[in-house]
Design a protein around this motif. Structure first.
Motif, short mmCIF file in Angstrom:
data_model
loop_
_atom_site.label_atom_id
_atom_site.label_comp_id
_atom_site.label_asym_id
_atom_site.label_seq_id
_atom_site.Cartn_x
_atom_site.Cartn_y
_atom_site.Cartn_z
N ARG A 213 0.83 -1.21 0.00
CA ARG A 213 0.00 0.00 0.00
C ARG A 213 0.85 1.26 0.00
O ARG A 213 0.59 2.20 -0.75
N ARG B 177 2.26 6.03 -7.48
CA ARG B 177 1.25 6.89 -8.09
C ARG B 177 1.61 8.36 -7.98
O ARG B 177 1.38 9.14 -8.91
N GLU C 192 -2.22 -4.07 -6.12
CA GLU C 192 -2.60 -2.72 -5.71
C GLU C 192 -2.96 -1.86 -6.91
O GLU C 192 -3.91 -1.07 -6.87
N ARG C 193 -2.21 -2.03 -7.99
CA ARG C 193 -2.48 -1.26 -9.20
C ARG C 193 -3.84 -1.63 -9.81
O ARG C 193 -4.60 -0.77 -10.25
N ASP D 172 -6.43 -2.93 -8.17
CA ASP D 172 -7.48 -2.43 -7.28
C ASP D 172 -7.68 -0.93 -7.45
O ASP D 172 -8.81 -0.43 -7.45
N ALA D 173 -6.57 -0.20 -7.59
CA ALA D 173 -6.67 1.25 -7.75
C ALA D 173 -7.35 1.61 -9.07
O ALA D 173 -8.15 2.54 -9.12
N THR D 174 -7.03 0.85 -10.12
CA THR D 174 -7.67 1.11 -11.42
C THR D 174 -9.17 0.89 -11.34
O THR D 174 -9.96 1.67 -11.89
N ARG E 75 -11.04 1.07 -8.62
CA ARG E 75 -11.62 2.14 -7.80
C ARG E 75 -11.73 3.44 -8.60
O ARG E 75 -12.74 4.15 -8.52
N ASP E 76 -10.70 3.74 -9.37
CA ASP E 76 -10.71 4.96 -10.18
C ASP E 76 -11.84 4.93 -11.20
O ASP E 76 -12.52 5.94 -11.43
#
Length: 343
Positions: free
Chosen positions: A47, A54, A236-237, A239-241, A243-244
């Motif tokens: 995290r 980022r 993590e990447r 999951d972030a994509t 969420r974005d």
């Protein structure tokens, strides 16, 4: 950083082999009592390191660097030499404290100097890994390491007699036998990382810090993710994509709803009719699609079809202006496909 040490931690290799075989057929090692602690360390590393990937210039980057490095090195050292990530000092609660990052780097350099590989007869517990090789690059004096490279085998340690046999042409004789375990090469930059520690500590503690973290310090931190005990930056990447895209779609929905409230029924009907003039050629494409927001058949596709074969495409609605992204098209198609599966 304070970490909890289990009340009874067996030494490396002290594993009940018969219990492991009973649980997993002799293929997977059992889970150690402190496995949850390792997972937590790996999650903190992923995290914090991903946040720096980022936005390297974000406020508090130095604290993120320190947290990611401390937890990452604790995983690397502790998963290969169980318990050696802890120092001799205890906290107020009487539990051993994890060594500082610089001490963990010194531990790795010391292991490289003594070539401390895992003995062949040692049985592992998850999340331990087998160290098959460890080398270092030394400075001109030979006293200090500048880089330590570990070759480690992931949690699974397949017995040699179970290795996949190959024919002379390289093809496997059987499609069902296990292959030899894969190895991971982990390079620890023990020259750049201490520099990053000095910079981060100076800024975190309000000292006179003329320098700042550079990309090479961050790259050395990210390189630790090659260790199988970490290996979380890609997740993590993803999951972030996701969420974005959810956040972006929520915004598109709000904008389209606000716009739709301004349209009369006559105007909506006019736009539905007019959309036919802008639709793709039905002989070359899928034509108009139903808009998931306003429900009108006025969504003009401008992207490829989904990968589930449901014919859902990205595009923009000529009535309400809602844009369905490729990611949302995939999500809708996946939901439709799951609904078709038998209970």
């Amino acid at each position: 950083m304070v970490a909890t040490v289990p009340d009874a931690v067996p030494p490396t290799g002290a594993v009940n082999a018969s219990a492991a075989e009973a649980d997993t057929g002799g293929m997977l090692p059992p889970e150690s009592p402190d496995a949850a602690l390792f997972r937590n360390r790996a999650q903190v590393y992923a995290r914090c390191a991903f946040a720096l990937q980022r936005d390297p210039d974000m406020a508090g980057a130095e604290s993120l660097f320190d947290a990611a490095l401390s937890n990452g090195l604790a995983v690397i050292v502790g998963s290969s030499w169980r318990g050696e990530e802890f120092g001799s000092k205890t906290g107020k609660d009487g539990k051993l404290k994890v060594k500082f990052s610089r001490q963990l780097l010194d531990t790795l350099a010391s292991k490289a100097r003594s070539h401390a590989v895992t003995p062949a007869e040692t049985e592992l517990t998850v999340p331990q890994v087998r160290v098959d090789n460890i080398d270092a690059v030394w400075d001109a004096t030979g006293a200090n390491a500048t880089a330590v490279t570990l070759t480690v085998t992931r949690f699974l340690d397949v017995p040699r007699e179970q290795h996949q046999k190959h024919r002379s042409d390289g093809e496997p004789l059987s499609a069902f036998g296990p292959f030899p375990p894969s190895h991971d090469i982990v390079r620890v930059d023990v020259a750049a990382l201490p520099e990053g520690i000095n910079i981060a500590n100076g800024i975190r503690h309000g000292n006179d810090a003329a320098d700042e973290l550079e990309q090479r310090h961050l790259d050395a931190l990210f390189a630790l993710d090659a260790h199988p005990g970490l290996d979380g930056l890609y997740d993590e990447r993803i999951d972030a994509t996701e969420r974005d895209d959810i956040d972006a779609d929520d915004l598109r929905v709000d904008i389209a709803n606000d716009y739709l409230r301004l349209l009369t029924e006559d105007e909506i009907a006019r736009r539905v009719d007019a959309a036919d003039w802008l639709a793709p050629d039905p002989f070359e494409d899928d034509g108009l699609q139903d808009c998931p927001l306003c429900g009108n058949c006025a969504l003009i596709p401008d992207g490829g079809s989904d990968s589930f074969g449901m014919g859902i495409r990205a595009g923009i609605c000529f009535v309400c202006s809602y844009r369905r992204s490729r990611e949302q098209a995939e999500q809708e198609a996946m939901s439709m496909r799951l609904d078709q599966l038998p209970d």
